[in-house]
Motif scaffolding. Structure first.
Motif, PDB file in Angstrom:
ATOM      1  N   THR A 271      26.893  19.407  47.390  1.00 26.03           N
ATOM      2  CA  THR A 271      26.966  18.044  47.431  1.00 26.03           C
ATOM      3  C   THR A 271      26.057  17.355  46.283  1.00 26.03           C
ATOM      4  OG1 THR A 271      25.060  17.950  49.282  1.00 26.03           O
ATOM      5  CG2 THR A 271      27.485  18.375  50.366  1.00 26.03           C
ATOM      6  N   GLU A 272      26.207  16.098  46.518  1.00 25.75           N
ATOM      7  CA  GLU A 272      25.301  15.351  45.386  1.00 25.75           C
ATOM      8  C   GLU A 272      23.804  15.670  45.728  1.00 25.75           C
ATOM      9  OE1 GLU A 272      24.616  10.784  43.743  1.00 25.75           O
ATOM     10  OE2 GLU A 272      26.205  11.231  45.360  1.00 25.75           O
ATOM     11  N   GLU A 273      23.421  15.781  47.024  1.00 33.76           N
ATOM     12  CA  GLU A 273      22.014  15.950  47.354  1.00 33.76           C
ATOM     13  C   GLU A 273      21.587  17.436  46.876  1.00 33.76           C
ATOM     14  OE1 GLU A 273      24.268  14.703  49.346  1.00 33.76           O
ATOM     15  OE2 GLU A 273      23.407  12.913  49.193  1.00 33.76           O
ATOM     16  N   THR A 274      22.499  18.650  47.032  1.00 32.35           N
ATOM     17  CA  THR A 274      22.059  19.793  46.784  1.00 32.35           C
ATOM     18  C   THR A 274      22.407  20.503  45.315  1.00 32.35           C
ATOM     19  OG1 THR A 274      24.630  20.702  47.466  1.00 32.35           O
ATOM     20  CG2 THR A 274      22.581  20.367  49.060  1.00 32.35           C
ATOM     21  N   LEU A 275      23.108  19.633  44.709  1.00 28.57           N
ATOM     22  CA  LEU A 275      23.814  20.137  43.248  1.00 28.57           C
ATOM     23  C   LEU A 275      22.398  19.950  42.244  1.00 28.57           C
ATOM     24  CD1 LEU A 275      26.011  21.139  41.565  1.00 28.57           C
ATOM     25  CD2 LEU A 275      26.269  18.890  40.790  1.00 28.57           C
ATOM     26  N   SER A 276      22.087  21.040  41.550  1.00 25.40           N
ATOM     27  CA  SER A 276      21.236  20.815  40.391  1.00 25.40           C
ATOM     28  C   SER A 276      21.940  20.600  39.257  1.00 25.40           C
ATOM     29  CB  SER A 276      20.404  22.159  40.306  1.00 25.40           C
ATOM     30  OG  SER A 276      19.717  22.131  39.046  1.00 25.40           O
ATOM     31  N   LEU A 277      21.434  19.326  38.670  1.00 24.70           N
ATOM     32  CA  LEU A 277      22.388  18.787  37.632  1.00 24.70           C
ATOM     33  C   LEU A 277      22.187  19.638  36.251  1.00 24.70           C
ATOM     34  CD1 LEU A 277      22.168  14.842  37.946  1.00 24.70           C
ATOM     35  CD2 LEU A 277      24.113  16.149  37.862  1.00 24.70           C
ATOM     36  N   LYS A 278      20.804  20.139  36.348  1.00 26.51           N
ATOM     37  CA  LYS A 278      20.643  20.918  35.379  1.00 26.51           C
ATOM     38  C   LYS A 278      21.421  22.271  35.191  1.00 26.51           C
ATOM     39  CE  LYS A 278      16.505  23.223  32.916  1.00 26.51           C
ATOM     40  NZ  LYS A 278      15.066  23.229  33.081  1.00 26.51           N
ATOM     41  N   GLU A 279      21.645  22.837  36.320  1.00 25.76           N
ATOM     42  CA  GLU A 279      22.257  24.037  36.339  1.00 25.76           C
ATOM     43  C   GLU A 279      23.799  23.683  36.173  1.00 25.76           C
ATOM     44  OE1 GLU A 279      23.292  27.148  39.813  1.00 25.76           O
ATOM     45  OE2 GLU A 279      22.085  25.621  40.245  1.00 25.76           O
ATOM     46  N   TRP A 280      24.289  22.532  36.675  1.00 26.49           N
ATOM     47  CA  TRP A 280      25.492  22.136  36.591  1.00 26.49           C
ATOM     48  C   TRP A 280      25.817  21.919  35.083  1.00 26.49           C
ATOM     49  CZ3 TRP A 280      30.185  22.895  37.881  1.00 26.49           C
ATOM     50  CH2 TRP A 280      31.223  21.731  37.531  1.00 26.49           C
ATOM     51  N   GLU A 281      24.872  21.275  34.470  1.00 31.81           N
ATOM     52  CA  GLU A 281      25.301  20.903  32.945  1.00 31.81           C
ATOM     53  C   GLU A 281      25.246  22.208  32.105  1.00 31.81           C
ATOM     54  OE1 GLU A 281      22.428  18.465  31.326  1.00 31.81           O
ATOM     55  OE2 GLU A 281      23.136  16.610  32.318  1.00 31.81           O
ATOM     56  N   GLU A 282      24.348  23.239  32.468  1.00 33.51           N
ATOM     57  CA  GLU A 282      24.507  24.339  31.845  1.00 33.51           C
ATOM     58  C   GLU A 282      25.694  25.159  31.763  1.00 33.51           C
ATOM     59  OE1 GLU A 282      23.559  27.443  29.535  1.00 33.51           O
ATOM     60  OE2 GLU A 282      22.410  25.671  29.552  1.00 33.51           O
ATOM     61  N   LYS A 283      26.277  25.182  33.331  1.00 27.56           N
ATOM     62  CA  LYS A 283      27.818  25.755  33.454  1.00 27.56           C
ATOM     63  C   LYS A 283      28.414  25.167  32.538  1.00 27.56           C
ATOM     64  CE  LYS A 283      27.125  27.321  38.342  1.00 27.56           C
ATOM     65  NZ  LYS A 283      27.288  28.872  37.982  1.00 27.56           N
ATOM     66  N   LEU A 284      28.670  23.665  32.574  1.00 29.55           N
ATOM     67  CA  LEU A 284      29.528  23.218  31.777  1.00 29.55           C
ATOM     68  C   LEU A 284      29.436  23.592  30.180  1.00 29.55           C
ATOM     69  CD1 LEU A 284      29.811  19.593  33.140  1.00 29.55           C
ATOM     70  CD2 LEU A 284      31.476  21.323  33.377  1.00 29.55           C
ATOM     71  N   LEU A 285      28.245  23.685  29.792  1.00 30.11           N
ATOM     72  CA  LEU A 285      28.082  24.217  28.332  1.00 30.11           C
ATOM     73  C   LEU A 285      28.497  25.522  28.091  1.00 30.11           C
ATOM     74  CD1 LEU A 285      24.676  22.486  27.648  1.00 30.11           C
ATOM     75  CD2 LEU A 285      26.625  21.653  26.880  1.00 30.11           C
ATOM     76  N   VAL A 286      28.243  26.277  29.194  1.00 30.09           N
ATOM     77  CA  VAL A 286      28.890  27.792  28.990  1.00 30.09           C
ATOM     78  C   VAL A 286      30.448  27.661  28.961  1.00 30.09           C
ATOM     79  CG1 VAL A 286      29.036  29.909  30.320  1.00 30.09           C
ATOM     80  CG2 VAL A 286      26.896  28.771  30.417  1.00 30.09           C
TER      81      VAL A 286
END
Length: 1598
Positions: free
Chosen positions: A551-566
């Motif tokens: 959810t918006e509360e549990t998601l780590s934006l840093k981790e998510w951005e890294e997944k998008l960059l991958v």
């Protein structure tokens, strides 16, 4: 069921109405579900009952009468005629009927129109006169309802004539009656003041108008329509009015009324007003009323579309919200309901929407969206100008979220059903359900993706586009491809990819636009690049699944951005097209300004650019874009600074050289110089801009180092990266390097240094990489820290610099100890020396900065500690804190205690004990913190308790306890904190006493000395409270040492021994002995263990300490028990093989048992130990005897051998340290102290003690000791034997052998019989026959045989047991020379004369057969024992067994005769004995006489003469034995003994000599001659001679 109900109601006539109602309701339920099962008779009964119940009272009771009416209606569905018959019987002309009758008739007409309508003419004709008679409004209402339902059922009947029972029924049939009723209702009853009646009249006029004659209707419309419209003003509830008006309008249109045209304007105004009226609630009745009004507009739209639009469309231009919203509602309705009439009006309607589209009112917007939705379903948007409507919908979808919460001007909150929400639903509905809109929306909606103003609409746009794209994919492979050449406004694949990827970086914004944009990307893969489909089918679901899981509360934006960059990197790798990648990077750079208002997304776009450039192979493009980014970046924006730095860092993963080159070129470029050049004009502004630019560049270098390939980065880190960073950091003025004083620039430098150091640490080569500038950078950071004012805290420089040092610490080479000390000292001084209250205008901000700085200091110290996570490392840290802990300033002590608590907590949390190691400096650390529990500062006292608490848990961790373990004693410290709050010295020091008690219970014993020494140092503490607390704690620890000193005893004993050795004072020895006594009284085991740890051999002082343990009987008992345990716990020896090959292993004594043995000697030597020795005599005797057994032949360790040789110290005793000798000495001391001096002396006289020390004589020594014990210490034997028996399962063979030898020897004495020990001893020894050791089994047999001498009278009683044991001994093992078998033979020989004949007969034959192989054994003792046993067997054999045994005698005759020539006299003697015992069995007097003559004991035998005589008698009396005797002799032709080998052919020759010729067939001459010929070649002349003689005698058989 129905009959029962009827009977019940009939019998209970006075039953209350509510209960009668329930029974009737039950009957209705039964009838409704089982009406087809109802028979006519029952129906009649039910009808009469219901009619009676319904009309029983004239007073209206709605529930009761309604229930009865419902029963009649239910029956009427199946039996209408019978019901009507009953109803009409109560419906007489001229008489007003019961209201329930009218109500029932009306309900019947609704429920069964086909059955009821035929009755209506008569009913109407009867009812019409009654209308004038009805004076009560309530009854009139019932008449109106009946007329309404009669009219509705008639219209239903006429509408379905094809299904009606009477198709001849026409509307004219009812026209006259209906008009008559209409006249009364309209002209009289409608004027009533009763609201219900008016509404009932209007409700009836609606359906009645369809049954009026056409001319009458036309005639009445001019009056009827205004009358109905006027009711809108009189009634709040307008549903019936609107419904009736709609019916009247439909009737008017159906007859083509011209009056309607005249009334149209008034109708439109009134109806429009009804739609525009503010709705107070959304109740079903209100909604139904609005629907009826809109139905009226539908009727009007069908008959007068032009006039209706002419009326409505101008009202769209009004500024009145209600009018515009209402008009839009009407327009939407007629677009849907009058599509055919509006078809040619589409352009006109579209153009009229121009002004409503500009309205900003939320209600109007929502209404407009609903109109557009209707237009979409009917093809309006396909018209020119339809795109404007789509654009409008998208604009509403893009409304900013903050507007959603704004209430409308009239106070209505539109958040739930807001304009945006309606628009989103409309867009999705239109795109998914209206197929004709596909061509309108695709690919037009793509145009809205990239403009920033439509960002909020991205989620619905993407969802709609996904659906549209999937539809087109289903239509065909190429249908979903976008024709960019035909749509110039469409975003390019690169723009679309960039846009969707960037907005996905904040995935939950805008109702989950991340997932929506990714799904759109997935379906657009063929438009983006043809090779991405298969790959995205794999990678895209993973991303979407990740979003679903969070959810918006549990998601780590840093981790998510890294997944998008991958994902982006993977996409670029799949495309692998440099041109495409370069175009994508160009588009990304182009879109950068679009995100100026969204720093986070722009930051991510920078990262995407870096990723794309990293995948590009065109270095020129990479350099160009990097240069543009550096030149156009908005350096004053912090987020953009970071984004640019990240971009450079990511790009450097593939283009490190180019990235570094561009950064360096930019520093030298005109842009950078211009920024600096403006300095002279706009000094204040440009200086700040230049510093921000420098800061950005330094950050870029930091990210480059963090992201670049580690191996390449390591090569560049010092030569390029750090050089350029410091070049940006410092400026040259007139050739002199001047460092900046800008705090922000310093902060960027230290932050970048952190990243550089982190990168270096994570390199695979980090372990081997030597960072030559490490010390320099640490020094630089220290300069930053020292440059900060010591008396205030203004900037976070301290904090950042300490963080940088934290990372630098982890790099190699390790800082020198002095450098580490300088770092710790400088950082501590920069923080600890700050004033108590941080200075600054904003106290809160300054406090936060102070706390952050302290956290950074804690991180630095813990980082240093992590590199040496040992007790020593912790001690080093605490030693640096020590001056501050002991500071005279309270706030410094408080901070130092806080840091100490942090370090201890860190050590506790990161404690990882792979092997149990001692926390060797625990006492020192506790001694430092514990006195502070009485500090004058309350906070310091609290922290001190926490430190002691952590130290105790650290100790538990080092002891192997898990981190979640909770110790009750240690937890008690937390409860004592309350006592430290009070300033009262009494309470304070009492609490300190309690704390010391806790420490005493948990502090390991080996730490007590260091704790006490440290506390002694605290006696001079500047804080007097702490000094006093030290004395309290020291006294408590000394008092409580009985509970505390358990693990400290070794050190204490060592100190005592050291003091004894170093001093010559006389009182020291007694004092030390008393100390040992006190310690041992409470911790005997620890004292024993400690003294056992003394060097061997024990010096005189140690011996004196040992003798101190014999002072008090209970202590002596415990000490002796412990020493026995120590002596037996460890292995007595270890095998050590010498370096020479083939050498046997030497047994080397282990130290602990050896020391325990020596200690036992010392304790037993003390006269005061006598009482205890008597109590423990059996245990001590057995333990020492077994100790002697397992030390025979055992050597001293090499180190002790050297000590023993060179020891000349007067403190050393002259005793022998040899393991076996020391054990024998201890055993002798035991016998002496235990009152067994006679045993000691007897064994000494017989040389038993020396035998005990040797391997060869050990068993004999044990036997002598056992014999002496039996002779002089008989009463002690039962307990000794019991203790000894328990050791026979020992793992050491030597001990089992010794114990068995001792017990075996006891059986040779009659004392065991006297002490009633014989049976248990026999049982125990017999059980040991299964022992794995042959020596044990051998000694068991010896012991069993000893009964023959010790208790001969008991042999017969135990004969079977003894015989079985001996026979099993004969069968022991497969070895040809088994000593067990030898012992069995010797034992049998001793026992045979004493056992019962029957017991002998059982084993006789088996024994004879089993011992036969031993006759020819190579071992003399085996031959002797077996042959002598054979003689005893013959001697004992008599009676029935003689015949059985004769065969064994014959078989043994040859070996016995030949072994008379055995080289061993004992064997020859045994043969004489055996032959003498055998001869009686042959029953030959001549042979017996010959044996008696020649085989007398003590006389030599003339063998030839004896043999000749024997053969003569044998051949004379037993001629049939010739062949057997010859063949047996042949076996001995190969004997290893010369005399036997010579005797064999002689024996054969004499046999042949005395044999008769007729016995020749018994002899195999060929075999015999061949054997003799071989003997002719024998090296011994005597053998050859005898062989030749025998060959000569064979002539008689020739």
């Amino acid at each position: 069921m129905l009959h029962a109900c009827e009977e019940y109601l009939r019998q209970h006539d006075k039953l209350a109405h509510p209960y009668r109602t329930r029974v009737l309701r039950a009957m209705e339920t039964v009838l409704s579900s089982h009406i087809h099962e109802l028979d006519k008779d029952t129906a009649g009964v039910v009808i009469l009952l219901a009619s009676s119940e319904m009309t029983k009272t004239k007073e209206l009771d709605s529930d009761w009468q309604q229930a009865a009416s419902s029963v009649l209606v239910a029956v009427g569905k199946q039996f209408i005629n019978q019901v009507m018959e009953e109803m009409l019987s109560r419906f007489h002309p001229g008489v007003l009927p019961h209201p329930s009758v009218l109500h029932t008739l009306a309900s019947l007409s609704v429920s069964n129109a086909f059955g009821m309508v035929p009755f209506l003419p008569s009913i109407l004709s009867t009812m019409l006169p009654m209308l004038g008679m009805a004076k009560q409004d309530a009854l009139r209402v019932v008449f109106c309802c009946a007329l309404q339902h009669f009219s509705e059922s008639t219209l239903e009947y006429l509408a379905n004539l094809d299904q009606a029972p009477d198709p001849t029924v026409r509307k004219d049939t009812f026209a006259a009656d209906i008009f008559g009723a209409y006249d009364i209702l309209f002209h009289h009853w409608l004027q009533s003041r009763d609201t219900k009646l008016r509404l009932a009249v209007v409700a009836a006029l609606g359906p009645m108008s369809h049954l009026l004659p056409c001319e009458k209707l036309e005639e009445q419309l001019p009056k009827l329509l205004p009358a109905v419209l006027s009711l809108y003003k009189k009634h709040a509830e307008t549903f019936q009015i609107s419904k009736s008006l709609g019916q009247i309008l439909e009737a008017a249109v159906s007859v083509g009324s011209r009056t309607l045209e005249v009334q149209l304007d008034a109708l439109l105004v009134a109806l429009h007003a009804q739609i525009c009226v503010p709705v107070e609630s959304s109740s079903p009745l209100v909604m139904s009323s609005q629907k009826e009004v809109l139905r009226c507009f539908t009727v009007l739209a069908c008959c007068s579309p032009d006039r209706l639009l002419a009326f409505l469309l101008p009202r769209l231009d009004t500024s009145n919200e209600r009018l515009r919203v209402g008009t839009l509602q009407i327009l939407r309705h007629i677009i849907n309901s009058a599509a055919a009439q509006m078809e040619i009006k589409k352009p006109f309607i579209l153009s009229s929407m121009r002004l409503p589209l500009l309205d900003t009112n939320n209600k109007v917007k929502r209404a407009v969206v609903q109109v557009i939705s209707a237009m979409a379903h009917h093809g309006y948007l396909e018209q020119p100008g339809g795109e404007v409507m789509v654009d409008y919908i998208v604009q509403q979808c893009a409304l900013p979220p903050e507007e959603l919460e704004k209430p409308s001007p009239d106070g209505e909150d539109l958040a739930v059903d807001s304009v945006r929400a309606v628009s989103i639903r409309t867009l999705y509905l239109v795109s998914t359900t209206v197929d004709r809109m596909n061509s309108v929306l695709w690919p037009y909606l793509l145009e809205f993706l990239t403009p920033v103003r439509f960002t909020a609409a991205l989620t619905p746009l993407c969802r709609s586009l996904v659906h549209l794209a999937l539809k087109r994919q289903e239509a065909g492979a190429d249908a979903s491809l976008v024709q960019y050449n035909l749509n110039a406004n469409l975003p390019s694949p690169f723009a679309m990819t960039t846009r969707l990827l960037v907005v996905a970086s904040n995935p939950y914004l805008g109702d989950g636009r991340g997932a929506a944009s990714l799904r759109l990307l997935k379906v657009m893969h063929r438009n983006i690049h043809p090779s991405l489909g298969q790959r995205w089918d794999t990678t895209m679901p993973v991303l979407l699944e990740h979003l679903d899981e969070h959810t918006e509360e549990t998601l780590s934006l840093k981790e998510w951005e890294e997944k998008l960059l991958v994902f982006l990197r993977d996409t670029l790798a799949v495309v692998s097209d440099n041109t495409w990648i370069c175009q994508l990077s160009q588009e990304m750079c182009k879109q950068l300004p679009s995100y100026n208002g969204t720093p986070q997304e722009k930051n991510f776009l920078y990262k995407c650019i870096g990723t794309t450039l990293g995948a590009a192979s065109n270095k020129e493009v990479v350099r160009k874009h990097l240069r543009e980014l550096l030149e156009t970046a908005r350096y004053q924006e912090e987020a953009e600074q970071e984004g640019l730095a990240c971009c450079c860092g990511i790009c450097a993963t593939a283009h490190l050289e180019d990235t570094l080159a561009q950064l360096e070129d930019f520093v030298r470029s005109d842009v950078f110089r211009k920024s600096m050049g403006i300095f002279s004009i706009f000094k204040d502004r440009s200086e700040h801009e230049v510093e921000r630019m420098k800061s950005s560049l330094i950050l870029c270098y930091g990210h480059v180092a963090a992201q670049a390939p580690r191996e390449l980065m390591l090569a560049k880190v010092e030569s390029d990266i750090l050089r350029c960073m410091f070049q940006c950091f410092s400026t040259k003025v007139l050739g002199i390097k001047v460092e900046t004083k800008d705090p922000a620039l310093k902060l960027c430098l230290v932050q970048s240094l952190c990243m550089v150091c982190q990168a270096m640490c994570s390199s695979a080569q980090a372990g081997s990489f030597q960072f030559s500038r490490k010390a320099e950078l640490v020094t630089q950071m220290m300069e930053f820290i020292r440059a900060e004012p010591p008396d205030c805290l203004r900037t976070p420089i301290r904090k950042k610099a300490m963080l940088a040092c934290t990372y630098l610490i982890n790099l190699e080479p390790e800082l020198e100890e002095q450098a580490q000390a300088d770092v710790i000292h400088s950082c501590l001084h920069s923080v600890m020396a700050l004033p108590p209250e941080p200075d600054g205008e904003d106290g809160t901000c300054q406090e936060s900065l102070y706390l952050d700085t302290v956290c950074a200091l804690e991180d630095l110290l813990t980082s240093l500690l992590r590199r040496n996570m040992t007790p020593q490392g912790l001690q080093i840290m605490v030693e640096h804190l020590s001056p501050w802990i002991k500071s005279p300033r309270g706030h410094e002590r408080a901070r130092a205690l806080g840091l100490g608590a942090c370090l201890l907590q860190f050590s506790l949390e990161h404690l990882c004990v792979r092997t149990l190691v001692p926390f060797h400096n625990l006492g020192l650390l506790v001694g430092l913190f514990a006195p502070r529990c009485a500090d004058t500062w309350p906070t310091t006292r609290q922290e001190a308790v926490g430190c002691v608490h952590s130290l105790l848990y650290l100790q538990l961790g080092y002891e192997g306890f898990s981190q979640d373990h909770r110790d009750d004693v240690a937890e008690r410290l937390l409860t004592l904190k309350d006592g430290l709050v009070h300033p009262d010295p009494t309470i304070l020091f009492h609490t300190c006493h309690s704390i010391a008690q806790v420490i005493a219970k948990r502090l390991p014993s080996d730490q007590l000395i260091s704790l006490l020494l440290t506390m002694f140092e605290s006696l001079g503490d500047p804080d007097k409270n702490c000094s006093r607390a030290s004395t309290v704690m020291i006294n408590c620890l000394l008092k409580e040492r009985g509970n505390v000193l358990l693990e400290k005893v070794p050190e204490i004993v060592s100190v005592l021994r050291t003091r004894l050795r170093d001093t010559q004072e006389e009182h020291v020895l007694p004092a030390a002995q008393h100390s040992v006594y006190l310690l041992a009284s409470q911790h005997c085991e620890a004292v024993v263990s400690s003294l056992l740890g003394s060097p061997l051999p024990f010096d005189s002082h140690t011996c004196a300490l040992w003798r101190a343990l014999a002072v008090e009987p209970s202590l002596t008992t415990q000490a002796l028990g412990l020493l026995l345990e120590k002596m037996s716990r460890d292995v007595p020896f270890k095998e050590s093989r010498a370096f020479l090959l083939g050498s046997t292993a030497d047994r080397v004594a282990t130290l602990l048992p050896l020391a325990a043995t020596c200690a036992l000697y010392e304790v037993l030597s003390a006269p005061s130990s006598g009482t205890v020795v008597l109590e423990l005599y059996p245990r001590l005797f057995v333990a020492l005897l077994l100790r002697v057994s397992c030390t025979v032949g055992v050597q001293l360790p090499r180190n002790l051998q050297g000590k023993e040789r060179r020891s000349t110290s007067p403190a050393k005793p002259a005793r022998n340290l040899d393991p076996c000798s020391s054990a024998v000495d201890a055993l002798q001391a035991l016998l002496l102290r235990g009152g067994s001096q006679d045993v000691l002396r007897c064994v000494e006289l017989e040389g038993g003690w020396e035998l005990l020390r040797t391997s060869a004589g050990h068993e004999d020594g044990v036997a002598q000791l056992a014999s002496s014990m039996a002779k002089y210490a008989g009463p002690r034997l039962p307990l000794v034997m019991k203790a000894l028996v328990s050791t026979q399962s020992s793992v050491y063979e030597v001990q089992r052998v010794t114990s068995t030898a001792f017990l075996a020897e006891l059986l040779s004495s009659n004392v065991v019989n006297d002490l009633m020990l014989l049976e248990p001893l026999l049982d125990n020894l017999t059980a040991r026959l299964k022992d794995s050791s042959a020596s044990v089994r051998r000694l068991v047999l010896r012991g069993l045989a000893n009964i023959a001498s010790g208790s001969p009278d008991k042999v017969r009683a135990h004969g079977p047991q003894l015989m079985t044991a001996m026979v099993s001994g004969l069968d022991d093992g497969d070895e040809p020379h088994s000593l067990v078998a030898l012992e069995a033979m010797v034992g049998l020989a001793r026992l045979l004369d004493l056992v019962e004949p029957w017991d002998l007969r059982v084993v006789l034959l088996h024994t004879a057969i089993r011992i036969r192989p031993f006759f020819d054994s190579e071992k003399v003792e085996f031959r002797t024992a077996s042959i002598r046993l054979f003689g005893h067997l013959n001697k004992a054999c008599h009676g029935d067994c003689e015949d059985v045994f004769l065969e064994q005698v014959v078989g043994g005759l040859v070996p016995l005769l030949l072994h008379l020539r055995d080289p061993q006299a004992s064997v020859a003697s045994a043969c004489k004995f055996a032959l003498c015992m055998c001869v009686p069995h042959l029953e030959c007097a001549e042979l017996a006489a010959a044996f008696h003559k020649y085989l007398q004991e003590g006389r030599s035998v003339h063998f030839g003469e004896f043999l000749n005589s024997t053969c003569k008698h044998l051949m004379h009396h037993f001629p049939d034995l010739l062949g057997r005797l010859v063949s047996t002799n042949l076996f001995y032709f190969k004997s290893s003994w010369d005399d036997v080998r010579a005797a064999a052919p002689m024996f054969t020759g004499f046999l042949v000599l005395h044999a008769e010729p007729e016995q020749k067939p018994q002899v195999d001459l060929e075999q015999l001659i061949a054997a003799l010929q071989l003997l002719l070649k024998d090296p011994v002349p005597g053998v050859r001679e005898k062989a030749a003689e025998t060959l000569g005698r064979l002539v008689k058989f020739a």
